[in-house]
Scaffold this active site. Structure first.
Site, mmCIF file in Angstrom:
data_model
loop_
_atom_site.group_PDB
_atom_site.id
_atom_site.type_symbol
_atom_site.label_atom_id
_atom_site.label_comp_id
_atom_site.label_asym_id
_atom_site.label_seq_id
_atom_site.Cartn_x
_atom_site.Cartn_y
_atom_site.Cartn_z
ATOM 1 N N ASP A 363 42.370 19.405 -37.693
ATOM 2 C CA ASP A 363 41.511 19.758 -36.569
ATOM 3 C C ASP A 363 40.105 19.180 -36.716
ATOM 4 O OD1 ASP A 363 43.595 21.451 -35.574
ATOM 5 O OD2 ASP A 363 43.015 22.914 -37.082
ATOM 6 N N SER A 388 34.343 18.472 -36.008
ATOM 7 C CA SER A 388 35.147 19.688 -36.058
ATOM 8 C C SER A 388 35.610 20.000 -34.651
ATOM 9 C CB SER A 388 34.341 20.852 -36.634
ATOM 10 O OG SER A 388 35.101 22.040 -36.601
ATOM 11 N N ARG A 389 36.921 19.986 -34.432
ATOM 12 C CA ARG A 389 37.446 20.159 -33.073
ATOM 13 C C ARG A 389 37.642 21.622 -32.713
ATOM 14 N NH1 ARG A 389 40.872 16.246 -35.465
ATOM 15 N NH2 ARG A 389 40.189 14.131 -34.981
ATOM 16 N N VAL A 390 37.493 22.532 -33.675
ATOM 17 C CA VAL A 390 37.730 23.951 -33.419
ATOM 18 C C VAL A 390 36.532 24.796 -33.812
ATOM 19 C CG1 VAL A 390 39.200 25.933 -33.979
ATOM 20 C CG2 VAL A 390 40.217 23.674 -33.724
#
Length: 524
Positions: A363, A388-390
């Site tokens: 992620d 950071s995708r989350v």
């Protein structure tokens, strides 16, 4: 008298023989069927076995020297077995017996504070692990409907990560970079930051930084040198982190089969605690060596090679591992398993086969630059290549008041710094951006094993974004930062508590932090 004694002895013997006859007559011998095979070939780390018609995939088999192997290839004529123990006496013609169980690992609270191998055998000279349960190292990942969104931050204690590349509990964040750039250091700082001891700064008054931390940490060493792993364990013990940690070790001297099983065993240990409602952090150090161990086994067992000689299912072995990291629904306990896999690049080639595979599975990634490392910027996090995708959705609300401005200003600084090398005449605005950028870079520096609480991070980052450090010489930024951190903890306990509780940074709190930082810097 003699005749009487002889009669008594005869009666005793008759009773004894009668008892034996009754027991023999009542005994019904049970028949046990064992599948037994024969070793037909022995190679480095593997063996080929004929027979064992009913063996299952990944089932443990037992050799005459009590060494274990795992069924890896199941062909019509023979079974490819990977060795989990060094077996110098193993040779062709010996018999192999099925155990009836797949490879498993002990789980439970007894593992906390221990150092074990992927089979669960202790490596810390503290006796056997009294675990009540054993779980297979390979398990299905939780179903999509059993997962909840990632909502709680996992604080690493590193300013560059918590502010700009935040990680949430249940996330999979890759740590990537060349060798000797500090990848393991970032993971260890994250583990040490989970220390539950309050009063980290030793303050006797004011805000004590006390907060309930319930993150259990698992460090999985794959193919590392024994000396390097021993140093990691010593560092964890020195910082009192082993009391909430488990270390799973498959060293570079161990058979490749044991190295291959290590991350799956560590994940099974973590899943046990996750299903108890705990938050777990697993560090895989590193998956490059794991991929090489799997490639070695596959080539020895004659599986067809593909790109860079890796087998075609190399993506699958990592995806099925990392998909087990998640945040469970509240009905299932609400626990989480956060993964920090580490992967090594060569000559900063982030587009290589294994790194790109893992980037697509995870992620987000924290990229460590060797150029920054050589300049002494530690941790050497390249903000531009990291993402950071989350975690941004889990970040403490107060971070958002400073993170956006910080990332933008730092990106502008890096571009201007590159161009300024070719120009000796800069306008005033450009010089101001460069001067502030140098101070932002200095603030983002952080020594190893010195994680910083979120409140102190926010106070320092807010100060540098709002220009409090602009008049401070670059070499004095570190001392000014330390003074601001001490002052915030001692003088603004109410602001600290609101930030820790996840409240937004109000204008009053922001003004209070700014004024305090300005007073500290001006009075220094």
């Amino acid at each position: 008298m003699q005749a009487t004694d002889e009669l008594d002895l005869t009666a005793v013997l008759d009773d004894a023989f009668a008892t034996v006859r009754r027991v023999v007559a009542a005994h019904q011998p049970a028949l046990h069927v064992h599948d037994v095979g024969t070793v037909s070939f022995v190679g480095p780390g593997i063996a080929q076995v004929r027979g064992l018609p009913g063996v299952r995939s990944e089932e443990l088999v037992l050799f005459p020297d009590q060494g274990y192997g795992m069924a890896f290839n199941i062909d019509p004529d023979e079974v490819g077995v990977v060795l989990l123990d060094e077996s110098p006496s193993l040779r062709t013609g010996l018999t192999v017996r099925r155990t009836g169980r797949v490879q498993d690992v002990p789980v439970g609270d007894a593992l906390i504070g221990r150092v074990v191998d992927p089979v669960g055998r202790p490596l810390d000279n503290r006796g056997p692990v009294p675990a009540m349960q054993r779980r297979p190292v390979e398990r299905e990942s939780p179903a999509v409907m059993d997962r909840d969104p990632v909502t709680v931050p996992l604080q690493t204690g590193l300013k560059a990560v918590d502010a700009l590349i935040p990680v949430g509990r249940g996330q999979r964040e890759l740590i990537v970079g060349d060798r000797q750039t500090g990848k393991t250091a970032v993971a260890l700082d994250t583990i040490i930051n989970q220390n539950r001891s309050g009063n980290r700064n030793g303050n006797e008054t004011g805000y004590q930084h006390e907060r309930e931390q319930d993150v259990l940490c698992i460090y999985c060493a794959i193919g590392q040198r024994t000396a390097a792993t021993a140093k990691v364990i010593a560092d964890l013990r020195a910082h009192n982190a082993m009391r909430y940690s488990v270390v799973v070790v498959a060293s570079g001297e161990d058979p490749p089969g044991l190295q291959f099983a290590a991350p799956y065993a560590a994940t099974s240990i973590g899943e046990y605690f996750m299903e108890q409602g705990r938050d777990v952090l697993v560090v895989y150090d590193d998956l490059t060596r794991h991929a090489r161990a799997y490639r070695e086994l596959s080539l020895l067992l004659r599986r067809p090679p593909g790109r860079e000689a890796f087998p075609g299912d190399i993506f699958y072995i990592h995806s099925r591992l990392l998909e087990r990291s998640t945040h469970l629904r509240a009905e299932l306990g609400g626990g989480s398993l956060t993964a920090l896999p580490i992967v090594e690049t060569e000559a900063q080639n982030i587009a290589a086969y294994i790194p790109t595979n893992l980037i697509s599975i995870t992620d987000g990634q924290i990229y460590l630059s060797p150029d920054l490392f050589q300049k002494g910027v530690l941790p050497a996090v390249d903000i531009g290549r990291s993402v950071s995708r989350v975690g941004g959705k889990t970040q403490l609300a107060a971070y958002r008041a400073v993170a956006g401005d910080l990332r933008l200003s730092y990106a502008q600084f890096e571009e201007l710094e590159a161009f300024s090398r070719f120009s000796s005449r800069l306008d005033e605005h450009t010089r101001q951006v460069l001067e502030r950028g140098y101070r932002v870079r200095e603030v983002l520096k952080q020594p190893q094993y010195a994680p910083i609480p979120a409140v102190e991070q926010i106070a320092v980052l807010l100060a540098v974004v709002e220009g409090v450090f602009d008049g401070v010489p670059v070499e004095a930024v570190g001392r000014a930062e330390q003074a601001i951190r001490r002052a915030v903890a001692e003088q603004l306990p109410g602001v600290c508590q609101r930030i820790e509780a996840g409240d937004r940074l109000s204008q009053e709190d922001r003004t209070a932090l700014h004024h305090l930082a300005r007073e500290v810097v001006d009075g220094a």
